[in-house]
Design an enzyme around this catalytic site. Structure first.
Site, mmCIF file in Angstrom:
data_model
loop_
_atom_site.group_PDB
_atom_site.id
_atom_site.type_symbol
_atom_site.label_atom_id
_atom_site.label_comp_id
_atom_site.label_asym_id
_atom_site.label_seq_id
_atom_site.Cartn_x
_atom_site.Cartn_y
_atom_site.Cartn_z
ATOM 1 N NE ARG A 140 -2.453 82.344 75.677
ATOM 2 C CZ ARG A 140 -2.347 81.299 74.851
ATOM 3 N NH1 ARG A 140 -2.295 81.486 73.558
ATOM 4 N NH2 ARG A 140 -2.306 80.068 75.343
ATOM 5 C CG ASP A 143 -5.153 83.092 66.384
ATOM 6 O OD1 ASP A 143 -5.720 83.075 65.271
ATOM 7 O OD2 ASP A 143 -5.754 82.830 67.444
ATOM 8 C CG ASP A 173 -4.161 73.471 71.505
ATOM 9 O OD1 ASP A 173 -3.676 73.030 72.562
ATOM 10 O OD2 ASP A 173 -4.782 74.534 71.440
ATOM 11 C CE LYS A 230 2.700 77.777 70.421
ATOM 12 N NZ LYS A 230 2.073 78.749 71.339
ATOM 13 C CB THR A 231 -0.150 74.809 69.191
ATOM 14 O OG1 THR A 231 -1.178 74.609 70.146
ATOM 15 C CG2 THR A 231 -0.623 74.222 67.859
ATOM 16 N N GLY A 271 0.892 79.795 74.116
ATOM 17 C CA GLY A 271 1.059 78.771 75.151
ATOM 18 C C GLY A 271 2.349 77.986 74.977
HETATM 19 P P1 FBP Z 1 -1.427 77.922 71.916
HETATM 20 O O1 FBP Z 1 -2.558 77.812 70.947
HETATM 21 O O2 FBP Z 1 -0.919 79.296 72.077
HETATM 22 O O3 FBP Z 1 -0.344 76.937 71.619
HETATM 23 O O4 FBP Z 1 -1.966 77.524 73.368
HETATM 24 C C1 FBP Z 1 -2.685 76.370 73.523
HETATM 25 C C2 FBP Z 1 -3.216 76.178 74.925
HETATM 26 O O5 FBP Z 1 -2.350 75.350 75.671
HETATM 27 C C3 FBP Z 1 -4.630 75.602 74.854
HETATM 28 O O6 FBP Z 1 -4.593 74.207 74.775
HETATM 29 C C4 FBP Z 1 -5.257 76.145 76.099
HETATM 30 O O7 FBP Z 1 -6.642 76.276 75.970
HETATM 31 C C5 FBP Z 1 -4.630 77.496 76.236
HETATM 32 O O8 FBP Z 1 -3.361 77.406 75.630
HETATM 33 C C6 FBP Z 1 -4.485 77.926 77.665
HETATM 34 O O9 FBP Z 1 -4.001 79.223 77.686
HETATM 35 P P2 FBP Z 1 -3.287 79.896 78.909
HETATM 36 O O10 FBP Z 1 -1.878 79.405 78.906
HETATM 37 O O11 FBP Z 1 -3.330 81.341 78.573
HETATM 38 O O12 FBP Z 1 -4.005 79.497 80.142
#
Ligand code: FBP
Length: 550
Positions: free
Chosen positions: A142, A173, A202, A199-200, A78
């Site tokens: 991803r 991951d 979250d 990175k994230t 993400g």
């Molecule tokens: P990462 O763990 O890859 O940083 O992504 C986090 C996130 O933004 C989550 O908060 C959310 O649930 C998910 O990605 C949403 O994924 P997508 O972009 O595939 O809709």
């Protein structure tokens, strides 16, 4: 290309670096490391990258001459504000070490390495993206890097482009996969180093050495601005309860940080729900009680923050989701051949144990169907697509209606639902993220020049001014433990959930009753990029509280 006035000014912003990265760098090996748990298993799975020392950077008196290195960079998962600055940091760091170094960007995430799609990142390209949000410079994806066939395809393109190091910018991951890749390349003697960057949005990729993941700061500030605006609206009109779901797949760090910044009436913390073994009805009751209390004071309005991952932390729903995951994986072909959501529901419901089936049947139909939707490539339920905020509004409405009939609730309850997630993921990085990311990129370049592999770039002491930040590297194996994934024990980076004995949660818990009853809203306003440092350069409350006294 037309750009906004802010973007134009922002291009000229020079990110701040720690002192050690401002001129010549010396690497200092600190103590050898161990994984956080399951040391024997991790050691045997990562013989080449286990136990390496922590590294910190210090200022050096003299320059070292480094041979030419071509490097490849991958954005994984993400989006998170600041990714472009990691790339500009790697680019500038590499050019500083040797002007003949080249940086290649693999397109569309880890898949670009396997499919051999890439561009060379030249100064013209990099300059266009400095201090901007998004991952559009090379795109993200991803695709999981976990098969040796993928790793071998990676070496093939690295040999062709004379790339001797890869930087993987990703979450837990992706960094786990980066470490597996580093180990494999060392074992094969392939001459390709791998460095990770945390990175994230979250905020769940952190430990003692990784104080925060990039993007968390900006995303929380964007959401807090929006929550503040909504709170002002609520306090003006005094007629709506706003249920706001906040992104952050698993951990509730985003919800907690936004609560610290805005002082809402209610903020649910998933980790607490799990620890207290709360049922869905317990959660609904606790919200309804606060609504009723405020109504008794004539305040028929308020705000509720709901972490995106809540549903997976309610123990009975967690069991239900685990059973659904197993059933959907075990009967994948048949399940995918079913034409309607109702068929899928009937099929899986029959396979559940009695307790899970009962719970599944009582959920609103849209939630049932959302729980049966496709999993992400890591096997996770896509919690961003589950409308928990609407479900809670429905259930609170029902409860209050019942309480009204009993004379226990005398107010009115009108609710609005919101989901803040994508709004914050590509925002223009705050000064903190712009500086932090540029420093991470520079750090990665130095680790590469020093021939390191299996390390994550690390910047510590972030509560202080950037000058005093400590740059260095953390062996990725140090962050690992063994966990069950898809029915098998796997080495993975442990997700950092909200610690209920940590200072940020304790601070929140000590204030929340007052925030629930009174209207104590804070309105943070938009991120400021120019102006006093007390406004522009502040890190998150979470980071300040966690690092307090350190
Ligand atoms: P990462 O763990 O890859 O940083 O992504 C986090 C996130 O933004 C989550 O908060 C959310 O649930 C998910 O990605 C949403 O994924 P997508 O972009 O595939 O809709």
């Amino acid at each position: 290309m037309a750009i906004s006035a802010l973007q134009k000014e922002r291009r000229t912003y020079v990110p701040k670096l720690p002192k050690s990265l401002q001129s010549f760098v010396k690497l200092v090996d600190e103590k050898a490391t161990e994984s956080i748990a399951d040391q024997d298993d991790i050691k045997s799975l990562f013989p080449h990258t286990y136990g390496m020392p922590l590294i910190s950077f210090e200022e050096a008196e003299t320059d070292t001459k480094y041979p030419v290195k071509n490097v490849g960079v991958i954005l994984s998962g993400g989006q998170a504000p600041g990714g472009h600055n990691v790339i500009s940091g790697i680019f500038d760091g590499l050019k500083k070490l040797n002007p003949n170094n080249k940086l290649y960007g693999f397109l569309g995430g880890p898949g670009g390495l396997v499919d051999h799609t890439y561009i060379e990142l030249t100064s013209d390209i990099v300059d266009e993206y400095r201090n901007t949000g998004g991952f559009d410079i090379i795109g993200s994806g991803r695709t999981k890097l976990e098969e040796t066939a993928q790793f071998d395809k990676g070496v093939e393109i690295c040999k062709k482009l004379d790339i001797s190091a890869l930087v993987v910018i990703g979450g837990d991951d992706s960094n786990t996969n980066a470490c597996v890749l580093a180990e494999y390349y060392l074992q094969q003697n392939s001459g390709v180093q791998v460095i990770g960057c945390p990175k994230t949005i979250d905020g769940d990729l952190k430990n003692e050495m990784i104080e925060t993941s990039f993007g968390f700061d900006t995303a929380c500030k964007v959401y807090s601005e929006l929550i503040g605006n909504i709170q002002r609206d609520a306090n003006s009109a005094k007629k709506y309860w706003h249920f706001i779901k906040l992104m952050g797949r698993s951990a509730s760090h985003i919800g907690l940080e936004c609560a610290l910044q805005t002082q809402p009436n209610i903020c649910i913390i998933s980790e607490e729900v799990e620890q207290k073994q709360m049922t869905l009805d317990d959660v609904v009751t606790s919200i309804s009680e606060i609504v009723a209390k405020r109504a008794a004071n004539n305040e028929n309005f308020g705000t509720v923050l709901i972490p995106e991952g809540l549903i997976e932390f309610i123990p009975s729903l967690k069991t239900l989701i685990a059973e659904l995951n197993d059933t959907m994986a075990e009967h994948e072909t048949y399940f995918n051949s079913l034409q309607t959501d109702d068929d899928k529901f009937q099929f899986t419901n029959e396979k559940l144990n009695a307790e899970s089936s009962k719970i599944f049947s009582t959920l609103p139909q849209n939630i049932q169907y959302q729980l049966l939707a496709d999993r992400d490539p890591h096997g996770n339920v896509q919690v961003s697509k589950i409308e928990t905020e609407k479900m809670l509004i429905d259930m609170v409405t029902d409860k209050l209606r019942y309480w009204k009939s009993e004379g226990k609730f005398k107010g009115t309850f009108n609710a609005q639902n919101h989901f803040f997630g994508y709004e914050g993921r590509c925002a223009s990085p705050s000064n903190f993220d712009a500086d932090y990311c540029y420093s991470l990129g520079n750090t990665a370049a130095v680790l590469i020049s020093a021939e390191k592999s299996g390390y994550m770039a690390s910047i510590r002491n972030c509560k202080d001014a950037a000058d005093n930040w400590i740059a260095g590297g953390v062996p990725i194996t140090m962050l690992m433990n063994m966990e069950r994934r898809h029915g098998k024990m796997k080495p993975v980076i442990q997700k950092a959930l909200v610690k209920l004995d940590g200072k940020p949660f304790k601070f929140f818990a000590s204030r929340r009753n007052e925030w629930a009853e009174k209207t104590s809203y804070i309105y943070p306003g938009p991120i400021q990029y120019f102006g006093p440092s007390s406004v522009c350069d502040q890190p998150t409350q979470t980071l300040l509280l966690e690092q307090e006294g350190k």
